[in-house]
Write a protein that holds these residues in place. Structure first.
Motif, PDB file in Angstrom:
ATOM      1  N   GLU A 115       0.841  -1.198   0.000  1.00  0.00           N
ATOM      2  CA  GLU A 115       0.000   0.000   0.000  1.00  0.00           C
ATOM      3  C   GLU A 115       0.876   1.247   0.000  1.00  0.00           C
ATOM      4  O   GLU A 115       0.601   2.220  -0.682  1.00  0.00           O
ATOM      5  CB  GLU A 115      -0.927  -0.016   1.216  1.00  0.00           C
ATOM      6  N   HIS A 116       1.969   1.196   0.758  1.00  0.00           N
ATOM      7  CA  HIS A 116       2.874   2.347   0.865  1.00  0.00           C
ATOM      8  C   HIS A 116       3.579   2.615  -0.461  1.00  0.00           C
ATOM      9  O   HIS A 116       3.809   3.771  -0.832  1.00  0.00           O
ATOM     10  CB  HIS A 116       3.901   2.103   1.967  1.00  0.00           C
ATOM     11  N   ALA A 125      -2.823   1.676  -4.608  1.00  0.00           N
ATOM     12  CA  ALA A 125      -3.102   3.113  -4.579  1.00  0.00           C
ATOM     13  C   ALA A 125      -4.604   3.372  -4.555  1.00  0.00           C
ATOM     14  O   ALA A 125      -5.324   3.042  -5.484  1.00  0.00           O
ATOM     15  CB  ALA A 125      -2.472   3.793  -5.789  1.00  0.00           C
ATOM     16  N   GLY A 126      -5.058   3.948  -3.483  1.00  0.00           N
ATOM     17  CA  GLY A 126      -6.466   4.293  -3.343  1.00  0.00           C
ATOM     18  C   GLY A 126      -7.373   3.166  -2.915  1.00  0.00           C
ATOM     19  O   GLY A 126      -8.572   3.372  -2.753  1.00  0.00           O
ATOM     20  N   PHE A 180      -7.507   1.597  -0.044  1.00  0.00           N
ATOM     21  CA  PHE A 180      -7.947   1.739   1.340  1.00  0.00           C
ATOM     22  C   PHE A 180      -8.323   3.179   1.664  1.00  0.00           C
ATOM     23  O   PHE A 180      -8.310   3.602   2.801  1.00  0.00           O
ATOM     24  CB  PHE A 180      -6.844   1.264   2.299  1.00  0.00           C
ATOM     25  N   ARG A 181      -8.667   3.939   0.641  1.00  0.00           N
ATOM     26  CA  ARG A 181      -8.998   5.331   0.826  1.00  0.00           C
ATOM     27  C   ARG A 181     -10.353   5.596   0.183  1.00  0.00           C
ATOM     28  O   ARG A 181     -10.628   5.122  -0.909  1.00  0.00           O
ATOM     29  CB  ARG A 181      -7.925   6.188   0.134  1.00  0.00           C
ATOM     30  N   THR A 182     -11.196   6.321   0.856  1.00  0.00           N
ATOM     31  CA  THR A 182     -12.486   6.679   0.269  1.00  0.00           C
ATOM     32  C   THR A 182     -12.626   8.193   0.269  1.00  0.00           C
ATOM     33  O   THR A 182     -12.147   8.875   1.174  1.00  0.00           O
ATOM     34  CB  THR A 182     -13.669   6.076   1.043  1.00  0.00           C
ATOM     35  N   GLU A 183     -13.273   8.695  -0.746  1.00  0.00           N
ATOM     36  CA  GLU A 183     -13.553  10.122  -0.824  1.00  0.00           C
ATOM     37  C   GLU A 183     -15.059  10.295  -0.921  1.00  0.00           C
ATOM     38  O   GLU A 183     -15.742   9.540  -1.609  1.00  0.00           O
ATOM     39  CB  GLU A 183     -12.890  10.725  -2.053  1.00  0.00           C
TER      40      GLU A 183
END
Length: 72
Positions: free
Chosen positions: A25-26, A31-32, A34-37
């Motif tokens: 992930e790093h 990429a993206g 584990f991220r939510t917008e």
């Protein structure tokens, strides 16, 4: 004592998997993932105040009560 060896192997395996996932992930492999917008817009007319919500709830409750009494 046999369960101690299998427990430590399981803990070691999970630690290695978690560290690998963090490294991937790093580095950007996930990429993206584990991220939510949150992409939303709020109009001023759509906002309900607490007082309006309570009034609407009380009105709904009184409508239900009057419907119960009118059926009798």
């Amino acid at each position: 004592m046999e369960t101690s060896g299998s427990n430590s192997f399981a803990i070691l395996a999970l630690t290695v998997l978690a560290a690998g996932a963090l490294l991937l992930e790093h580095t950007g492999f996930f990429a993206g993932a584990f991220r939510t917008e949150i992409l939303a817009m709020v109009d001023g007319g759509d906002v309900v105040s607490v007082g309006e919500a309570v009034t609407a709830q009380n009105t709904s409750a009184s409508d239900k009560a009057s419907a119960r009494y009118s059926r009798r």
